[in-house]
Design a protein around this motif. Structure first.
Motif, mmCIF file in Angstrom:
data_model
loop_
_atom_site.group_PDB
_atom_site.id
_atom_site.type_symbol
_atom_site.label_atom_id
_atom_site.label_comp_id
_atom_site.label_asym_id
_atom_site.label_seq_id
_atom_site.Cartn_x
_atom_site.Cartn_y
_atom_site.Cartn_z
ATOM 1 N N GLY A 1 -87.541 -20.307 -41.981
ATOM 2 C CA GLY A 1 -87.020 -19.753 -43.226
ATOM 3 C C GLY A 1 -87.883 -18.628 -43.762
ATOM 4 O O GLY A 1 -87.379 -17.584 -44.184
ATOM 5 N N LYS A 2 -89.195 -18.832 -43.744
ATOM 6 C CA LYS A 2 -90.111 -17.788 -44.221
ATOM 7 C C LYS A 2 -89.996 -16.524 -43.374
ATOM 8 O O LYS A 2 -89.984 -15.406 -43.907
ATOM 9 C CB LYS A 2 -91.551 -18.296 -44.204
ATOM 10 C CG LYS A 2 -91.843 -19.316 -45.277
ATOM 11 C CD LYS A 2 -93.261 -19.849 -45.141
ATOM 12 C CE LYS A 2 -93.515 -20.965 -46.136
ATOM 13 N NZ LYS A 2 -94.834 -21.588 -45.930
ATOM 14 N N ALA B 1 -86.566 -14.813 -44.118
ATOM 15 C CA ALA B 1 -86.580 -14.198 -45.447
ATOM 16 C C ALA B 1 -87.468 -12.953 -45.473
ATOM 17 O O ALA B 1 -87.163 -11.978 -46.167
ATOM 18 C CB ALA B 1 -87.041 -15.210 -46.489
ATOM 19 N N ARG C 1 -82.531 -23.735 -45.719
ATOM 20 C CA ARG C 1 -82.955 -24.433 -46.940
ATOM 21 C C ARG C 1 -83.619 -23.534 -47.982
ATOM 22 O O ARG C 1 -84.463 -23.979 -48.765
ATOM 23 C CB ARG C 1 -83.870 -25.609 -46.607
ATOM 24 C CG ARG C 1 -83.230 -26.597 -45.655
ATOM 25 C CD ARG C 1 -84.184 -27.714 -45.333
ATOM 26 N NE ARG C 1 -83.634 -28.534 -44.241
ATOM 27 C CZ ARG C 1 -84.372 -29.240 -43.425
ATOM 28 N NH1 ARG C 1 -85.677 -29.271 -43.569
ATOM 29 N NH2 ARG C 1 -83.817 -29.944 -42.468
ATOM 30 N N LEU C 2 -83.248 -22.269 -47.978
ATOM 31 C CA LEU C 2 -83.697 -21.322 -48.992
ATOM 32 C C LEU C 2 -82.465 -20.792 -49.718
ATOM 33 O O LEU C 2 -81.341 -20.963 -49.244
ATOM 34 C CB LEU C 2 -84.462 -20.163 -48.335
ATOM 35 C CG LEU C 2 -85.801 -20.517 -47.679
ATOM 36 C CD1 LEU C 2 -86.318 -19.353 -46.866
ATOM 37 C CD2 LEU C 2 -86.812 -20.916 -48.742
ATOM 38 N N PRO C 3 -82.651 -20.132 -50.847
ATOM 39 C CA PRO C 3 -81.485 -19.565 -51.533
ATOM 40 C C PRO C 3 -80.769 -18.514 -50.662
ATOM 41 O O PRO C 3 -81.390 -17.859 -49.823
ATOM 42 C CB PRO C 3 -82.087 -18.911 -52.779
ATOM 43 C CG PRO C 3 -83.385 -19.620 -52.993
ATOM 44 C CD PRO C 3 -83.878 -19.972 -51.620
ATOM 45 N N THR D 1 -80.814 -17.425 -44.427
ATOM 46 C CA THR D 1 -81.817 -18.086 -45.277
ATOM 47 C C THR D 1 -81.235 -19.333 -45.925
ATOM 48 O O THR D 1 -81.928 -20.345 -46.047
ATOM 49 C CB THR D 1 -82.368 -17.143 -46.374
ATOM 50 O OG1 THR D 1 -81.314 -16.684 -47.217
ATOM 51 C CG2 THR D 1 -83.125 -15.972 -45.774
ATOM 52 N N ARG D 2 -79.983 -19.288 -46.322
ATOM 53 C CA ARG D 2 -79.344 -20.458 -46.953
ATOM 54 C C ARG D 2 -79.285 -21.625 -45.975
ATOM 55 O O ARG D 2 -79.479 -22.777 -46.356
ATOM 56 C CB ARG D 2 -77.931 -20.092 -47.436
ATOM 57 C CG ARG D 2 -77.194 -21.239 -48.053
ATOM 58 C CD ARG D 2 -77.778 -21.530 -49.441
ATOM 59 N NE ARG D 2 -77.035 -22.615 -50.056
ATOM 60 C CZ ARG D 2 -77.543 -23.814 -50.306
ATOM 61 N NH1 ARG D 2 -78.797 -24.082 -50.023
ATOM 62 N NH2 ARG D 2 -76.821 -24.736 -50.862
ATOM 63 N N SER E 1 -89.248 -24.694 -42.246
ATOM 64 C CA SER E 1 -89.943 -23.894 -43.253
ATOM 65 C C SER E 1 -90.465 -22.586 -42.658
ATOM 66 O O SER E 1 -90.304 -21.517 -43.262
ATOM 67 C CB SER E 1 -91.098 -24.704 -43.853
ATOM 68 O OG SER E 1 -91.835 -23.914 -44.753
ATOM 69 N N HIS F 1 -82.128 -14.755 -49.774
ATOM 70 C CA HIS F 1 -83.516 -14.853 -50.232
ATOM 71 C C HIS F 1 -84.404 -13.913 -49.417
ATOM 72 O O HIS F 1 -84.261 -13.803 -48.203
ATOM 73 C CB HIS F 1 -84.008 -16.295 -50.069
ATOM 74 C CG HIS F 1 -85.375 -16.540 -50.597
ATOM 75 N ND1 HIS F 1 -85.670 -16.450 -51.943
ATOM 76 C CD2 HIS F 1 -86.528 -16.863 -49.972
ATOM 77 C CE1 HIS F 1 -86.955 -16.721 -52.114
ATOM 78 N NE2 HIS F 1 -87.494 -16.976 -50.937
ATOM 79 N N SER F 2 -85.302 -13.232 -50.096
ATOM 80 C CA SER F 2 -86.267 -12.352 -49.442
ATOM 81 C C SER F 2 -87.679 -12.787 -49.807
ATOM 82 O O SER F 2 -87.923 -13.199 -50.934
ATOM 83 C CB SER F 2 -86.092 -10.897 -49.905
ATOM 84 O OG SER F 2 -84.912 -10.341 -49.412
ATOM 85 N N LEU F 3 -88.563 -12.657 -48.847
ATOM 86 C CA LEU F 3 -89.988 -12.864 -49.081
ATOM 87 C C LEU F 3 -90.728 -11.585 -48.725
ATOM 88 O O LEU F 3 -90.524 -11.019 -47.646
ATOM 89 C CB LEU F 3 -90.521 -14.012 -48.222
ATOM 90 C CG LEU F 3 -90.143 -15.421 -48.636
ATOM 91 C CD1 LEU F 3 -90.655 -16.434 -47.618
ATOM 92 C CD2 LEU F 3 -90.702 -15.740 -50.017
#
Length: 175
Positions: free
Chosen positions: A9-10, A13, A64-66, A60-61, A6, A69-71
């Motif tokens: 991923g953050k 992203a 486990r993110l789309p 990101t994929r 997690s 994906h961007s944050l």
């Protein structure tokens, strides 16, 4: 120990968001920069930022993110990037991006690499190593351009030092 999936991923992203923002900023600056030498360099760097964003977006994929994906980063960093994007002076544009933002990102990538498990997070490690290499080349090209055309180096030193300080005072990009 390393970062959790997690957390990784953050971070990835968020880095992707930054590179999309840089790509869009460079694309906005290119037609509004009157100097052809600057336009040519910015055009190459738009492509670099796009490739960086794409590599991060594919990662990101895997985390486990789309896909792609961007944050959004913390507000202080978004505000800093927004201020730089609105800059009209070519010298300040170049100094802000190549002397403050890109070196700051490099330091953030280095910090991430120090925290993550290089084996478990090997794809991200490779991507960030490539981003660091690309960023170093972009900075070098900017410095060479400014050395060749010294008028582009005429920026208020207090302004650029303040930009660097603002960037470095933001402890993390991940909100």
């Amino acid at each position: 120990m390393g970062l959790s999936v997690s957390d990784r991923g953050k971070a990835v992203a968020t880095f992707r968001y930054v590179h999309v923002e840089l790509m869009e900023t460079l694309a906005q600056w290119t037609p509004t920069s009157p100097e052809m030498e600057v336009k040519l360099m910015l055009g190459e760097h738009i492509w670099d930022a796009a490739q960086n964003a794409d590599a991060l977006g594919k990662r990101t994929r895997e985390l486990r993110l789309p896909l792609q994906h961007s944050l959004k980063p913390v507000d202080a960093y978004v505000h800093l990037l927004g201020e730089l994007r609105q800059e009209r002076d070519t010298c300040r544009r170049l100094s802000g991006l190549y002397d403050a933002i890109l070196p700051g990102l490099d330091a953030r990538y280095h910090a991430y690499l120090e925290q993550t498990d290089a084996l478990l997070d090997a794809p991200t490690v490779r991507i960030l190593e490539q981003l660091r290499s690309t960023g170093a080349r972009m900075i070098k090209q900017s410095r060479e351009l400014r050395a060749e055309l010294p008028a582009f180096g005429n920026v208020d030193r207090d302004w650029i030092e303040a930009m660097k300080a603002r960037e470095s005072r933001i402890p993390t990009l991940v909100s």
